[in-house]
Design a protein around this motif. Structure first.
Motif, PDB file in Angstrom:
ATOM      1  N   VAL A 188     105.248  64.968  77.654  1.00  0.00           N
ATOM      2  CA  VAL A 188     106.114  64.040  76.929  1.00  0.00           C
ATOM      3  C   VAL A 188     107.295  63.624  77.802  1.00  0.00           C
ATOM      4  N   ARG A 239     108.334  59.804  78.870  1.00  0.00           N
ATOM      5  CA  ARG A 239     109.670  59.227  78.747  1.00  0.00           C
ATOM      6  C   ARG A 239     110.131  58.653  80.088  1.00  0.00           C
ATOM      7  N   VAL A 290     102.649  56.158  70.695  1.00  0.00           N
ATOM      8  CA  VAL A 290     103.734  56.970  70.134  1.00  0.00           C
ATOM      9  C   VAL A 290     103.668  56.971  68.610  1.00  0.00           C
ATOM     10  N   TRP A 344     109.324  64.619  71.247  1.00  0.00           N
ATOM     11  CA  TRP A 344     109.696  63.240  71.591  1.00  0.00           C
ATOM     12  C   TRP A 344     111.167  62.983  71.262  1.00  0.00           C
TER      13      TRP A 344
END
Length: 283
Positions: free
Chosen positions: A173, A177, A192, A206
């Protein structure tokens, strides 16, 4: 309306504790975790009103001096600081997803020649675009193996497959990002949203807004056929196709992991060529 920059600032502020920045907590009852907006503003040398405008997306053009101050207050490392600047000053748009998903034939031939390693190509959203026979066998039987984020969060078997599941989930994750930056690619938004609907764990991780471009160099697995092994990974950017990465996992020479990987390779070699297992995304 909160922007990506505002969401990032809010998330990182909530992960901080007063003692990390030298603020006393005695008698201080906090309704929400982390630092308060006025505390971040004070430490960064800006007004509370200005900082609130940044978090709420009403001011989208902070100066370099302000960004440096916020990075210092929030204890951001180099990658997270670069991410902060990227959110404040987005660069060129990403190429269309369909363009980034075409794998060069030369790259396909290269991974097929990696006989003793798990080798595959992914795009920036962890879709598996091509895989050698050993990689296909390695992930065979695991639902969602066409995208390693779906595999990690939507397949219950992943918690057995990845022996350090939490570490691996956070790393994937954080990498997502990092590569997404300030861009709202439709494929990213769809992925997402899908993961957020189906996985509370994904929503939790997240929401942290961790940023880390590099993935774990070594990953421990428990394979359903050949048992436990540790693979050491190298990740290579495919310069001709921005966003694509060639990932190669090898076992240490002479180790039990090498013997386990060799046993899996033998199973692949024993199968008829027409039945060689391949990941769904490998055309």
């Amino acid at each position: 309306m909160r922007t990506a920059l505002g969401e990032f600032l809010r998330a990182r502020r909530q992960l901080m504790t007063p003692d990390q920045v030298g603020l006393a907590e005695a008698g201080d009852r906090r309704r929400t975790p982390g630092l308060r907006r006025d505390e971040v503003a004070m430490l960064a040398g800006v007004s509370t009103d200005y900082y609130v405008r940044l978090e709420q997306g009403r001011d989208r053009h902070p100066s370099e001096h302000v960004l440096d101050a916020l990075a210092s207050v929030l204890r951001l490392d180099l990658e997270a600081s670069a991410h902060l600047f990227e959110l404040a000053r987005p660069r060129n748009k990403l190429p269309p997803s369909e363009q980034a998903d075409r794998v060069d034939p030369d790259v396909r031939r290269l991974i097929d020649r990696c006989d003793h390693a798990v080798a595959f190509v992914v795009n920036r959203w962890w879709d598996v675009l091509a895989a050698n026979p050993l990689a296909s066998a390695f992930y065979a039987g695991l639902d969602g193996n066409d995208n390693l984020l779906r595999l990690t969060f939507l397949n219950p078997a992943a918690r057995e497959f990845y022996r350090d599941w939490e570490q691996e989930a956070r790393a994937k994750v954080a990498h997502l990002r990092a590569v997404a930056g300030a861009h709202d690619d439709p494929s990213l938004v769809t992925l997402v949203e899908e993961l957020s609907r189906a996985s509370e764990e994904f929503r939790r991780i997240w929401a942290r807004h961790d940023v880390q471009a590099k993935t774990n160099p070594s990953i421990r697995f428990r394979h359903r056929v050949v048992g436990e092994m540790t693979l050491h990974y190298q990740v290579f950017d495919i310069t001709g196709d921005p966003g694509q990465k060639l990932i190669v996992g090898q076992a240490a020479p002479g180790s039990p992991s090498e013997r386990a990987l060799a046993a899996l390779a033998t199973l692949v070699d024993d199968r008829p060529a027409t039945r060689t297992p391949r990941l769904p995304a490998d055309g």
